[in-house]
Enzyme design. Structure first.
Site, PDB file in Angstrom:
ATOM      1  N   ASP A   1      45.473  32.454  -4.750  1.00 29.70           N
ATOM      2  CA  ASP A   1      44.556  31.314  -4.874  1.00 29.70           C
ATOM      3  C   ASP A   1      44.716  30.632  -6.227  1.00 29.70           C
ATOM      4  O   ASP A   1      44.704  31.285  -7.280  1.00 29.70           O
ATOM      5  CB  ASP A   1      43.115  31.781  -4.708  1.00 29.70           C
ATOM      6  CG  ASP A   1      42.845  32.348  -3.312  1.00 29.70           C
ATOM      7  OD1 ASP A   1      43.814  32.423  -2.525  1.00 29.70           O
ATOM      8  OD2 ASP A   1      41.696  32.722  -3.029  1.00 29.70           O
TER       9      ASP A   1
ATOM     10  N   ASP B   1      49.705  35.843  -8.005  1.00 34.76           N
ATOM     11  CA  ASP B   1      48.373  35.684  -7.433  1.00 34.76           C
ATOM     12  C   ASP B   1      48.496  34.589  -6.364  1.00 34.76           C
ATOM     13  O   ASP B   1      49.462  33.813  -6.373  1.00 34.76           O
ATOM     14  CB  ASP B   1      47.393  35.280  -8.536  1.00 34.76           C
ATOM     15  CG  ASP B   1      46.016  34.958  -7.992  1.00 34.76           C
ATOM     16  OD1 ASP B   1      45.540  35.701  -7.118  1.00 34.76           O
ATOM     17  OD2 ASP B   1      45.441  33.950  -8.439  1.00 34.76           O
TER      18      ASP B   1
END
Length: 657
Positions: A443, A441
């Site tokens: 963020d 991922d």
């Protein structure tokens, strides 16, 4: 099977006159139970409490003194009885040996028939098996005395009897060698070098027989033994009441030997020297070192029942001031594949990595070990992975087949929360160190910001967007709907803010060196983000990733502002898992070889899809759902989950420490 029962069953198969000579193991065991155990020097805690010398109750010194005095008497009786049993076996052995030698010498000229030779050879082997059974009983009863008395006489006693004929019988060994030579001379090359089939016939290609001296003394001795065994089996099929087994020359008796001392490689060398001298087959070995003290263990298979090996081991251990122990295993014993394995059946092998950047506390390690004991999980191996203060360790575990893994996962989660220490559990299989794809991922994983919040801050709508973001990450509202709401708040925001965000991205500690290290060892890397593609591509380029997927923001016709809308399908949790699988297929990688790393609720799908799904500093709900968690500052800890040590990580040259 208990050894007492084992030795009794074996003794019952002997001829009556042999049976009466065997060590009376049960009688000696009963004596230990009645007379030695009550006097043990292994005192209970209540007996070791400090008491003044002038008190009436017996104090520690008086208790030890009394027990030593009584043990002196009782152990003296035990060893006198044991000496009597050993003398009986030794005298019987001498008489049997002399009888066999006399039979051969009186009829040497007549021993030209291979059947007669084989008969006499079987008698020798039968005697060796008898000695081995009694020597095994001696080892077991000595260990039992040491255990229950608190004294340590086994090694000295075995060394003491090393000169007895039944332990060191050169005459019998010489006769056995002579018979084997004659049997080779009197048997056709085809018979000796071709295996017997089930009908006693011989088959296979005819091979020229090597010289007799080479067969008996050289490298082909094993082949000789095997073929002699085949020959004996084909000629002599025991009757139903015969105690003598087939394959007589290959007893396949397993013995676990260990020697502990402070001389390191010398300890290894002296044990292996004995193994080579007696041509033992080594099935497994291991070494454990604590500073200068080492324990060398070796699992061997004996090729004969001659006990000279144990005499030589006792002498070697004495020379190097070592502590020797060995355990003779019966054919019925179920031994593990490796002597490092916990010797239990119906178990699954797992690896557990425990880590805390601030150090593994004794309270955590105590609670962790108690959890393992409660769940009947055995520790087979422990390895420290980091340098400096102990902060990361690998455990190899043996877990019962019927374990409720969902319940265990919840226990591990609670343990982690209580002690602020991560506990990762993975199957201990070939895929553990052979992962090939990592999907991140973006963020709050590769970077420390939430990109949409950074855009909102520059657009002046940070509070409104942040509230929706938090609800989405905690799984309180649908991700797609929450993303549309947040993006709608960005309408009219200049596209130029993206460059400002790129210039101010803060990468998570360890992200850059981790990605470089993973690339160096052959990994493919991807970022799949619920954020936006311009930032995902920038991160991809900065970190040297292979793939980048993210949502696309729609911009105005003049390309200067955001319209507050999205283009194309939204990358939510399910889409992330689908893309992970697509990349794996494109790279010809199985899902077992994939690592997924994320922190939000929309990452749970891909964490579950991957062979190793890691919730990195994740939201509480995500941590509770994920199988594996890292709650440390650095992404470097992912390498520890793969089993890499600090020394190995240093070799990758991208980490400073």
């Amino acid at each position: 099977m208990k050894f007492g029962k084992y030795i009794k069953e074996r003794a019952e198969l002997l001829p009556q006159d042999w049976r009466n000579i065997c060590i009376n193991y049960e009688s000696l065991k009963k004596y230990i139970k009645s007379n030695i155990i009550p006097l043990t020097l292994k005192l209970e805690l209540s007996q070791m409490v400090w008491k003044p010398l002038n008190e009436n109750d017996p104090n520690f010194i008086q208790l030890i003194s009394t027990r030593l005095g009584e043990l002196q008497v009782k152990s003296k009786v035990f060893f006198e009885e044991l000496d009597s049993e050993i003398q009986k076996v030794s005298d019987f052995f001498v008489n049997q040996t002399d009888s066999l030698i006399d039979i051969y010498e009186r009829n040497e000229s007549a021993y030209s028939n291979e059947n007669d030779l084989a008969d006499l050879l079987q008698s020798i082997i039968k005697l060796e098996k008898f000695v081995f059974l009694n020597y095994t009983g001696l080892i077991k009863i000595l260990k039992k005395h040491d255990k229950h008395s608190g004294l340590n006489f086994s090694q000295a006693y075995l060394y003491r009897i090393a000169s007895l004929p039944f332990v060191n019988s050169e005459k019998l060994s010489s006769l056995k060698k002579t018979l084997m030579e004659k049997l080779v001379e009197n048997t056709s090359p085809t018979l000796i070098l071709s295996p017997a089939n089930g009908n006693g016939d011989v088959g296979g290609d005819k091979i020229k027989r090597p010289p007799i001296t080479e067969l008996v003394n050289g490298s082909t001795t094993n082949a000789l033994a095997k073929n002699l065994s085949n020959f004996l089996e084909s000629k002599f099929v025991p009757s139903s009441d015969s105690w003598f087994p087939q394959a007589a020359l290959l007893p396949r008796q397993k013995v676990l030997i260990s020697l502990t001392g402070s001389h390191g490689t010398d300890i290894i060398g002296c044990v292996l020297d004995c193994m080579a001298k007696h041509d033992c087959e080594i099935e497994d070995f291991m070494l454990s070192r604590l500073y200068h003290n080492v324990t060398f263990g070796v699992l061997i298979v004996l090729k004969s029942d001659n006990v000279d090996l144990f005499r030589d081991l006792a002498e070697a251990s004495r020379k190097w001031d070592g502590t020797l122990s060995f355990d003779v295993h019966g054919h019925q014993d179920n031994l593990p594949k490796s002597i490092e394995d916990a010797p239990y059946e119906n178990r699954i092998k797992y690896t557990s990595t425990v880590l805390n950047q601030n150090g593994l506390s004794s309270k955590f390690l105590d609670a962790w070990t108690k959890l393992l004991l409660r769940e009947k999980i055995s520790v087979e191996r422990m390895q420290r992975l980091n340098e400096g203060r102990l902060s990361c360790a690998d455990y190899r575990l043996s877990i019962p087949n019927g374990t409720d893994f969902e319940s265990l996962r919840q226990e591990l989660f609670q343990l982690s929360m209580n002690h602020g220490t991560d506990v990762a559990l993975q199957p201990d299989d070939v895929f553990r160190k052979h992962k090939r794809l990592v999907v991140f991922d973006m963020d709050s994983t590769l970077i420390q910001q939430e990109v949409i919040d950074e855009i909102a801050r520059l657009a002046g709508v940070v509070n409104e967007v942040a509230a929706i973001t938090e609800s989405a990450m905690n799984g309180e509202i649908d991700f797609k709907e929450s993303l549309r709401r947040r993006v709608s708040l960005l309408k009219g925001t200049p596209v130029d803010v993206l460059q400002t965000i790129k210039d101010n991205l803060v990468y998570t500690e360890g992200a850059k060196p981790l990605c470089k290290a993973l690339k160096k060892i052959g990994f493919k890397l991807a970022v799949i983000s619920g954020g936006f593609i311009p930032l995902a591509r920038h991160v991809k380029n900065e970190l040297g990733l292979d793939y980048a997927f993210a949502n696309q923001l729609k911009v105005s016709a003049d390309g200067k502002t955001f319209t507050g809308e999205l283009l194309g399908p939204i990358i939510d949790g399910e889409r992330k898992a689908e893309l992970l699988e697509v990349i794996a297929q494109a790279e010809n990688v199985t899902l077992d070889q994939v690592i997924a790393v994320g922190d939000g609720a929309n990452d749970l799908f891909m964490l579950a899809k991957a062979g190793l799904g890691i919730a990195f500093n994740a939201k509480p709900r995500v941590q509770e759902k994920a199988d594996t968690r890292i709650n440390q500052k650095s992404l470097k800890y992912i390498l520890y989950l793969l089993g890499y040590t600090d020394d190995e990580i240093k070799n990758l040259q991208f980490f400073n420490n």
